[in-house]
Design an enzyme around this catalytic site. Structure first.
Site, mmCIF file in Angstrom:
data_model
loop_
_atom_site.group_PDB
_atom_site.id
_atom_site.type_symbol
_atom_site.label_atom_id
_atom_site.label_comp_id
_atom_site.label_asym_id
_atom_site.label_seq_id
_atom_site.Cartn_x
_atom_site.Cartn_y
_atom_site.Cartn_z
ATOM 1 N N HIS A 18 0.807 -1.216 0.000
ATOM 2 C CA HIS A 18 0.000 0.000 0.000
ATOM 3 C C HIS A 18 0.845 1.273 0.000
ATOM 4 O O HIS A 18 0.405 2.306 -0.515
ATOM 5 C CB HIS A 18 -0.967 -0.032 1.178
ATOM 6 C CG HIS A 18 -2.031 -1.076 1.025
ATOM 7 N ND1 HIS A 18 -2.642 -1.702 2.085
ATOM 8 C CD2 HIS A 18 -2.587 -1.609 -0.098
ATOM 9 C CE1 HIS A 18 -3.518 -2.571 1.631
ATOM 10 N NE2 HIS A 18 -3.503 -2.538 0.309
ATOM 11 N N HIS A 41 -8.250 -8.301 -7.762
ATOM 12 C CA HIS A 41 -8.651 -9.175 -6.655
ATOM 13 C C HIS A 41 -8.813 -8.283 -5.426
ATOM 14 O O HIS A 41 -7.960 -8.246 -4.541
ATOM 15 C CB HIS A 41 -7.600 -10.268 -6.407
ATOM 16 C CG HIS A 41 -7.386 -11.181 -7.573
ATOM 17 N ND1 HIS A 41 -6.623 -10.816 -8.671
ATOM 18 C CD2 HIS A 41 -7.833 -12.442 -7.829
ATOM 19 C CE1 HIS A 41 -6.611 -11.815 -9.546
ATOM 20 N NE2 HIS A 41 -7.325 -12.816 -9.055
ATOM 21 N N SER A 102 -6.816 -2.287 -0.452
ATOM 22 C CA SER A 102 -6.361 -1.594 -1.659
ATOM 23 C C SER A 102 -7.437 -0.725 -2.321
ATOM 24 O O SER A 102 -7.133 0.399 -2.741
ATOM 25 C CB SER A 102 -5.827 -2.607 -2.673
ATOM 26 O OG SER A 102 -4.756 -3.345 -2.130
ATOM 27 N N GLU A 120 -14.192 -8.667 -7.551
ATOM 28 C CA GLU A 120 -14.179 -9.619 -6.437
ATOM 29 C C GLU A 120 -15.290 -10.645 -6.648
ATOM 30 O O GLU A 120 -16.449 -10.265 -6.830
ATOM 31 C CB GLU A 120 -14.377 -8.899 -5.106
ATOM 32 C CG GLU A 120 -14.328 -9.814 -3.885
ATOM 33 C CD GLU A 120 -13.062 -10.666 -3.829
ATOM 34 O OE1 GLU A 120 -13.184 -11.909 -3.818
ATOM 35 O OE2 GLU A 120 -11.960 -10.083 -3.803
ATOM 36 N N ASP A 145 -14.195 -12.813 -12.186
ATOM 37 C CA ASP A 145 -12.902 -13.380 -11.831
ATOM 38 C C ASP A 145 -11.784 -12.453 -12.318
ATOM 39 O O ASP A 145 -11.799 -11.969 -13.453
ATOM 40 C CB ASP A 145 -12.762 -14.753 -12.486
ATOM 41 C CG ASP A 145 -11.411 -15.376 -12.218
ATOM 42 O OD1 ASP A 145 -10.561 -15.332 -13.118
ATOM 43 O OD2 ASP A 145 -11.193 -15.881 -11.106
ATOM 44 N N GLY A 146 -10.825 -12.201 -11.438
ATOM 45 C CA GLY A 146 -9.766 -11.259 -11.756
ATOM 46 C C GLY A 146 -8.976 -11.612 -12.996
ATOM 47 O O GLY A 146 -8.539 -10.728 -13.742
ATOM 48 N N ASP A 166 -3.300 -8.725 -7.363
ATOM 49 C CA ASP A 166 -2.984 -9.234 -6.029
ATOM 50 C C ASP A 166 -3.815 -10.492 -5.768
ATOM 51 O O ASP A 166 -4.745 -10.476 -4.961
ATOM 52 C CB ASP A 166 -3.299 -8.139 -4.994
ATOM 53 C CG ASP A 166 -3.004 -8.579 -3.564
ATOM 54 O OD1 ASP A 166 -2.297 -9.591 -3.386
ATOM 55 O OD2 ASP A 166 -3.497 -7.923 -2.632
#
Length: 286
Positions: A18, A41, A102, A120, A145-146, A166
């Site tokens: 971060h 994600h 995030s 997500e 889905d990411g 991530d």
């Protein structure tokens, strides 16, 4: 790895990730043109540090809790201020009880013209993320889905911004998926900034990922650049909790390398476990 972020919120890994995220977005603010942040994600957004999960993990005690109490040079205070101010804003009484993930770090640094896409698929986390971003016209939560979202949402219409990748690293082939999805996205948007997070448990897996990404970036026109950061709070033991993480930044702001050379040495003592932490910061060769 079996990764549920509620157990790891505010950990040393979050602190490093971060700080980097905040520095990049702060850089993007310098130009008036709009930018977009794509979080592949995203997680739940806000984490209760008094929850059962946070108490069982306890990682925030050796992460953000130590950082909030540490003493830094004036240069590092200035560079970490955007990040720490956001954490403080979610803890207005001075007690550390909540940690922003995030999406909320990014959202706090956005201007009126900027946008956030947060992906997500885990139902509980997605519901929580929708709750914290409800009625926010600049933020969109996507049930996708990411790995599918990564190539689907680039290039953004703003043509400026960053993609944060991530993943949970719950599957054995996560490194392969990461490389493939990044490749598909980078071909479509070679000028974007990409921040790739990974657990640094296997030197073979991490080196292979870094080399493949660096080769792809170098082959772009104009050639892209990469910056590799790895941070270890203790030696990584088999079967033990994660103590070493990495970030691979593709097309990093030209200011970032120097900023991290200032910040990272001052994180070694407060974040180290059983001794000082260690970091690695380099420009990888293709």
């Amino acid at each position: 790895m079996n990764y549920r972020h509620a157990f790891h919120a505010g950990s040393f890994a979050d602190v490093i990730k971060h700080i980097v995220l905040a520095r990049i977005i702060t850089y993007l603010q310098d130009k008036p043109g709009a930018f977009r942040v794509i979080d592949t994600h995203a997680g739940a957004g806000l984490y209760d540090l008094e929850s059962d999960e946070a108490h069982r993990g306890g990682e925030w005690l050796t992460g953000i809790a130590r950082l909030m109490q540490a003493r830094f040079s004036n240069d590092t205070i200035a560079l970490t201020k955007p990040y720490l101010d956001i954490v403080r804003a979610y803890n207005p009484k001075g007690e550390l009880k909540a940690y922003p993930g995030s999406p909320l770090i990014a959202r706090a640094l956005m201007r009126p013209q900027d946008r956030l896409v947060a992906c997500e698929i885990e139902p509980k986390a997605r519901k929580a993320l929708i709750g914290v971003l409800r009625h926010d016209e600049q933020a969109r939560v996507v049930d996708l889905d990411g790995w599918m979202a990564l190539p689907a949402f680039v290039p953004p219409k703003e043509r400026r911004g960053l993609v944060l990748i991530d993943p949970p690293f719950e599957a054995k082939d996560e490194f392969d998926k990461l490389g493939e999805a990044f490749s598909a996205a980078f071909v479509k948007w070679p000028t974007g900034i990409y921040v790739i997070w990974y657990p640094a448990k296997s030197r073979r897996a991490t080196d292979a990922l870094v080399q493949s990404v660096a080769r792809l970036a170098a082959a772009a026109k104009p050639p892209g650049k990469c910056l590799r950061l790895e941070f270890s709070v203790a030696p990584q033991a088999d079967g033990a909790a994660l103590t070493s993480i990495g970030l691979l930044i593709v097309n990093p702001p030209y200011t970032l390398h120097g900023e991290l050379k200032t910040i990272l040495p001052e994180l070694e003592m407060p974040l180290g476990q059983g001794g000082a932490a260690r970091f690695r910061l380099e420009v990888p060769r293709p």
